[in-house]
Each structure stands twice: as C-alpha cells, then as structure tokens.
Design a protein around this motif. Structure first.
Motif, PDB file in Angstrom:
ATOM      1  N   GLU A  96       0.827  -1.210   0.000  1.00  0.00           N
ATOM      2  CA  GLU A  96       0.000   0.000   0.000  1.00  0.00           C
ATOM      3  C   GLU A  96       0.859   1.257   0.000  1.00  0.00           C
ATOM      4  O   GLU A  96       0.540   2.235  -0.677  1.00  0.00           O
ATOM      5  CB  GLU A  96      -0.936  -0.008   1.201  1.00  0.00           C
ATOM      6  CG  GLU A  96      -2.033  -1.051   1.113  1.00  0.00           C
ATOM      7  CD  GLU A  96      -2.867  -1.157   2.371  1.00  0.00           C
ATOM      8  OE1 GLU A  96      -2.652  -0.372   3.328  1.00  0.00           O
ATOM      9  OE2 GLU A  96      -3.753  -2.031   2.414  1.00  0.00           O
ATOM     10  N   GLY A 131       0.952   4.098  -2.842  1.00  0.00           N
ATOM     11  CA  GLY A 131       0.767   5.516  -2.512  1.00  0.00           C
ATOM     12  C   GLY A 131       1.928   6.364  -3.010  1.00  0.00           C
ATOM     13  O   GLY A 131       1.730   7.473  -3.519  1.00  0.00           O
ATOM     14  N   TYR A 165       1.581   6.721  -6.734  1.00  0.00           N
ATOM     15  CA  TYR A 165       0.521   7.673  -7.040  1.00  0.00           C
ATOM     16  C   TYR A 165       1.001   9.112  -6.818  1.00  0.00           C
ATOM     17  O   TYR A 165       0.764   9.991  -7.657  1.00  0.00           O
ATOM     18  CB  TYR A 165      -0.713   7.379  -6.177  1.00  0.00           C
ATOM     19  CG  TYR A 165      -1.845   8.348  -6.384  1.00  0.00           C
ATOM     20  CD1 TYR A 165      -2.647   8.269  -7.516  1.00  0.00           C
ATOM     21  CD2 TYR A 165      -2.115   9.343  -5.451  1.00  0.00           C
ATOM     22  CE1 TYR A 165      -3.683   9.162  -7.715  1.00  0.00           C
ATOM     23  CE2 TYR A 165      -3.147  10.238  -5.642  1.00  0.00           C
ATOM     24  CZ  TYR A 165      -3.933  10.146  -6.778  1.00  0.00           C
ATOM     25  OH  TYR A 165      -4.955  11.035  -6.969  1.00  0.00           O
ATOM     26  N   ALA A 166       1.672   9.356  -5.694  1.00  0.00           N
ATOM     27  CA  ALA A 166       2.175  10.697  -5.403  1.00  0.00           C
ATOM     28  C   ALA A 166       3.213  11.118  -6.443  1.00  0.00           C
ATOM     29  O   ALA A 166       3.230  12.279  -6.885  1.00  0.00           O
ATOM     30  CB  ALA A 166       2.782  10.745  -4.007  1.00  0.00           C
TER      31      ALA A 166
END
Length: 118
Positions: free
Chosen positions: A70, A74, A77-78
């Motif tokens: 996860e 993340g 994605y960032a």
C-alpha cells in the motif's frame, strides 16, 4: 491381659505394615501418573505456544507485506501526481513565459519581504 494385648499388637503390626506398604505403592503409582500427565500437558502447551507463535508471526509478516504494498502504491501515485503537476506547470510557462516570469518575480519579492521582517 497385658501380655495378650502385646501379642495382639505384634500380630497386627505386620498386617498394618502390609496395608501401609500397599497404600504407599498406590500413592506412588498415582504420583507417577500425575507426573506423566503434567509432563504431557507441558509438552502440549509448548507445542501449542510454538504453533500460535508461528501463526501470529506469519500474520504479522502478511500484514507488513500488505502495508508495504500500500505504501509503494501511494508513493507511485504521489510521484505520478507530482510529475503531472510539473508537466502542467511547465506547459503553462511555455504558453505564457512573460506572465510566469512576473509571477515568479512577485513570489520571490514577497518571500524576500517576509524573510527581511524576521
């Protein structure tokens, strides 16, 4: 009469000793059985503890892997968002370089003013 009681006591003593010895043997057998039961219980509890430890250890590893996945998702994605924002800003600067320079100068001036006050 005193001699008769003494002789009866002498005859009762071997029978009483035999009964005591029999009871002692029974008690010793029961103690041995209890000792074996305690040893078996200790072994079973040890195995159960090891199994539980392995189970919880595996569950903790699985949760750590899940959290790591996860976190990596993340981070990806960032990173994608940051790259997109950078590309958008770069496109805006290319479309309007004069306004971009003016805005950058204004922001720099404001930051300089704020830093000078301190």
């Amino acid at each position: 009469m005193a001699t008769s009681n003494t002789s009866n006591d002498a005859k009762a003593t071997p029978a009483a000793d035999a009964k005591i010895n029999a009871e002692s043997a029974t008690i010793q057998m029961q103690l041995d059985a209890v000792q074996k039961d305690v040893a078996e219980l200790t072994r079973a509890l040890t195995e159960y503890g090891k199994a539980q430890g392995a189970h919880f250890s595996g569950a903790a590893r699985a949760k750590a892997e899940q959290l790591r996945g996860e976190a990596e998702a993340g981070l990806s994605y960032a990173d994608a968002q940051a790259r997109q924002a950078y590309a958008t800003a770069e496109d805006r600067v290319r479309e309007n370089p004069a306004a971009s320079v003016a805005i950058a100068s204004g922001v720099g001036f404001l930051i300089g003013m704020l830093m000078a006050r301190r």
